[in-house]
Design a protein around this motif. Structure first.
Motif, short mmCIF file in Angstrom:
data_model
loop_
_atom_site.label_atom_id
_atom_site.label_comp_id
_atom_site.label_asym_id
_atom_site.label_seq_id
_atom_site.Cartn_x
_atom_site.Cartn_y
_atom_site.Cartn_z
N GLN A 239 0.87 -1.02 -0.07
CA GLN A 239 -0.03 -0.04 -0.23
C GLN A 239 0.84 1.09 -0.19
O GLN A 239 0.48 2.19 -0.76
CB GLN A 239 -0.89 -0.05 1.22
CG GLN A 239 -1.73 1.25 1.22
CD GLN A 239 -2.90 1.44 0.07
OE1 GLN A 239 -3.58 0.58 -0.27
NE2 GLN A 239 -2.43 2.34 -0.60
N ILE A 240 2.08 1.29 0.75
CA ILE A 240 2.99 2.42 0.80
C ILE A 240 3.30 2.62 -0.57
O ILE A 240 3.43 3.62 -1.22
CB ILE A 240 3.87 2.31 1.82
CG1 ILE A 240 3.30 2.32 3.34
CG2 ILE A 240 4.90 3.48 1.80
CD1 ILE A 240 4.20 1.65 4.41
N ALA A 241 3.85 1.32 -1.43
CA ALA A 241 4.23 1.44 -2.63
C ALA A 241 3.26 1.87 -3.79
O ALA A 241 3.71 2.93 -4.37
CB ALA A 241 4.75 0.15 -3.07
N ASP A 242 2.03 1.60 -3.40
CA ASP A 242 1.05 2.36 -4.13
C ASP A 242 0.84 3.87 -3.92
O ASP A 242 0.66 4.52 -4.83
CB ASP A 242 -0.38 1.57 -3.88
CG ASP A 242 -1.49 1.71 -4.89
OD1 ASP A 242 -1.37 1.58 -6.25
OD2 ASP A 242 -2.41 2.77 -4.63
N ASP A 243 0.97 4.16 -2.67
CA ASP A 243 0.90 5.68 -2.65
C ASP A 243 1.99 6.47 -3.08
O ASP A 243 1.78 7.32 -3.56
CB ASP A 243 1.17 6.17 -0.89
CG ASP A 243 -0.01 5.41 -0.06
OD1 ASP A 243 -1.06 5.01 -0.76
OD2 ASP A 243 -0.07 5.18 0.93
N LEU A 244 3.33 5.87 -3.16
CA LEU A 244 4.40 6.37 -3.68
C LEU A 244 4.39 6.46 -5.07
O LEU A 244 4.73 7.56 -5.98
CB LEU A 244 5.56 5.70 -3.20
CG LEU A 244 5.96 6.02 -1.71
CD1 LEU A 244 7.23 5.03 -1.42
CD2 LEU A 244 6.45 7.58 -1.54
N MET A 245 3.77 5.42 -5.83
CA MET A 245 3.77 5.32 -7.32
C MET A 245 2.69 6.44 -7.82
O MET A 245 2.76 6.85 -8.97
CB MET A 245 3.22 3.96 -7.68
CG MET A 245 4.46 2.91 -7.58
SD MET A 245 3.79 1.25 -7.81
CE MET A 245 3.64 1.56 -9.73
N ASP A 246 1.67 6.82 -6.96
CA ASP A 246 0.76 7.59 -7.45
C ASP A 246 1.36 9.27 -7.54
O ASP A 246 0.87 9.63 -8.33
CB ASP A 246 -0.28 7.70 -6.38
CG ASP A 246 -1.40 9.00 -6.63
OD1 ASP A 246 -2.35 8.89 -7.62
OD2 ASP A 246 -1.31 9.91 -5.92
N LEU A 247 2.30 9.25 -6.62
CA LEU A 247 2.97 10.62 -6.91
C LEU A 247 4.24 10.45 -7.65
O LEU A 247 4.64 11.59 -8.28
CB LEU A 247 3.78 10.93 -5.34
CG LEU A 247 2.53 10.99 -4.32
CD1 LEU A 247 3.11 11.36 -2.80
CD2 LEU A 247 1.77 12.39 -4.59
N LEU A 248 4.83 9.41 -8.00
CA LEU A 248 6.28 9.34 -8.65
C LEU A 248 6.21 8.71 -10.06
O LEU A 248 7.15 9.04 -10.79
CB LEU A 248 7.31 8.66 -7.87
CG LEU A 248 7.40 9.18 -6.17
CD1 LEU A 248 8.41 8.27 -5.55
CD2 LEU A 248 8.08 10.57 -6.39
N SER A 249 5.03 8.05 -10.36
CA SER A 249 5.18 7.17 -11.49
C SER A 249 4.28 7.76 -12.59
O SER A 249 2.99 8.03 -12.36
CB SER A 249 4.77 5.59 -11.38
OG SER A 249 5.57 5.18 -10.35
N PRO A 250 4.63 7.83 -13.80
CA PRO A 250 3.58 8.39 -14.92
C PRO A 250 2.44 7.53 -15.15
O PRO A 250 2.61 6.47 -14.96
CB PRO A 250 4.77 8.63 -15.94
CG PRO A 250 5.50 7.71 -15.86
CD PRO A 250 5.88 7.62 -14.42
N ALA A 251 1.41 7.92 -15.99
CA ALA A 251 0.32 7.00 -16.12
C ALA A 251 0.51 6.20 -16.86
O ALA A 251 -0.02 5.03 -16.74
CB ALA A 251 -0.75 8.18 -16.76
N GLU A 252 1.54 6.04 -17.91
CA GLU A 252 1.81 5.12 -18.58
C GLU A 252 2.57 3.67 -17.89
O GLU A 252 2.52 2.65 -18.45
CB GLU A 252 3.01 5.18 -20.00
CG GLU A 252 4.07 6.12 -19.39
CD GLU A 252 3.87 7.76 -19.39
OE1 GLU A 252 4.84 8.41 -19.52
OE2 GLU A 252 2.66 8.09 -19.31
N THR A 253 3.14 4.03 -16.93
CA THR A 253 3.67 3.11 -15.84
C THR A 253 2.40 2.39 -15.15
O THR A 253 2.64 0.94 -15.09
CB THR A 253 4.79 3.66 -15.25
OG1 THR A 253 5.71 4.14 -15.93
CG2 THR A 253 5.27 2.51 -14.00
N THR A 254 1.65 3.26 -14.50
CA THR A 254 0.81 2.44 -13.54
C THR A 254 -0.65 2.17 -14.18
O THR A 254 -1.41 1.52 -13.62
CB THR A 254 0.47 3.43 -12.50
OG1 THR A 254 -0.22 4.69 -13.12
CG2 THR A 254 1.75 3.83 -11.56
#
Length: 364
Positions: A239-254
């Motif tokens: 869940q923390i990783a998901d939180d971080l990905m929301d802020l750090l990862s572009p849409a094409e990644t997630t």
């Protein structure tokens, strides 16, 4: 279900993404002596995928089938079924009930995505339009409700234990979603409250997937307890990783919009830590996020820029790593099998998906 959705199931999208990462990712990998385990896992995931297709497509009204099959047809990692199947490897993996609970756990998860997207006003999910964007909030909520009900029906077919676990998971999941909506009360610590929310909303489903897989495979009780403890640690880190990905990862990644939690005012862990940051360096970001949802496009872009170099992200990453260590410690009591290797590699995958570009450069 329309031909487009059906073809998505046939392509399987990234049903096997986890296994591909296990073969080629960091850390321990399957060796030549472990091919039979990999073959069983692939066959199990294929069977889960086929059962999901049948569950969401066998309806009298094709319009309902299109709604309830929308998210499932868009693919996904199928992490929860994989955890069921991996846990079953510590017992008799072919026993009746293992496949059924794998499908039940994934249906509960998919149902929660319909509800989450309504709560977050999400426009996309897994690279396609979200159900709420396509059919509206009322229909999306009903679609999620139907999937939860169908999961309960399938759990009854598996047995009384599956029904009991389904009920507990569903209650905890919905309570977690509701607690996220209402937020902490006066005097409650927001970070402590966050961990209480995710314990129901995210962690319980992962932990139960592992314990049910072990239970229905008749694994030793000690193995089931260790697998559940592993799931608790992995679930928090996930869940923390998901939180971080929301802020750090572009849409094409997630496969979903970047910063959607930020725009919706979701109190993710990095946001909570940024609000609590009283340093001069964190002042601008704190001012942007402490007022609530960041809906202004310019402020939203600026907040994402600031999070990329924020100490709040570093502190959230440290907490994530601590829970990964907790998960790995739980594996120590399990026999050294290909399934244990796979569970260890899942920890690497959680850590790797949140690495920032500067970290990746240092590691190469």
């Amino acid at each position: 279900m329309t031909s487009d959705t059906m073809s998505a199931f046939r392509r399987r999208l990234d049903t096997h993404a986890i296994l591909r990462q296990l073969r080629g990712g960091r850390g321990p990998r399957f060796g030549s002596a472990d091919r039979s385990t990999e073959k069983r896992l692939r066959a199990g995931l294929e069977a889960v995928e086929e059962e999901l297709r049948l569950v969401v497509s066998h309806q009298g009204d094709p319009r309902i089938a299109e709604l309830t099959g929308h998210v499932a047809g868009a693919g996904g990692k199928r992490l929860r079924p994989l955890l069921v199947l991996l846990a079953a490897e510590f017992g008799q993996s072919g026993r009746k009930g293992v496949l059924g609970v794998a499908v039940v756990m994934e249906l509960i998860h998919i149902a929660s995505l319909y509800h989450d997207d309504v709560m977050d006003a999400a426009a996309t999910r897994r690279g396609v339009s979200s159900a709420n964007a396509r059919w509206g909030n009322r229909q999306a909520v009903r679609g999620g409700d139907w999937l939860l009900a169908r999961a309960a029906q399938l759990a009854a077919d598996v047995g009384a234990d599956a029904v009991q676990h389904h009920s507990r998971v569903a209650v905890r999941l919905v309570e977690g979603q509701m607690r996220e909506l209402v937020g902490p009360g006066p005097g409650e610590n927001p970070v402590d409250y966050y961990f209480e929310v995710i314990a129901g909303k995210t962690v319980e489903l992962l932990a139960t997937s592992l314990s049910l897989g072990a239970f229905y495979a008749n694994a030793p009780a000690g193995h089931e307890a260790a697998l559940r403890e592993y799931g608790m640690g992995l679930g928090v880190a996930f869940q923390i990783a998901d939180d971080l990905m929301d802020l750090l990862s572009p849409a094409e990644t997630t496969g979903k919009e970047q910063g959607i939690d930020l725009r919706a005012g979701v109190l993710s862990l990095p946001v909570l830590l940024a609000r609590a940051d009283r340093s001069a360096e964190g002042a601008e970001l704190r001012a942007l996020v402490e007022a609530g949802p960041v809906t202004d496009p310019r402020a939203h872009r600026r907040a994402l820029e600031l999070f990329r170099c924020s100490s709040a992200v570093d502190r959230a990453s440290t907490l994530m790593e601590a829970h990964v260590s907790r998960a790995r410690a739980a594996l120590a009591s399990l026999p050294r099998t290909p399934a244990r290797k796979a569970l260890d590699v899942l920890c690497d995958i959680v850590l790797d998906q949140t690495r920032r570009p500067d970290q990746e450069r240092r590691d190469t």
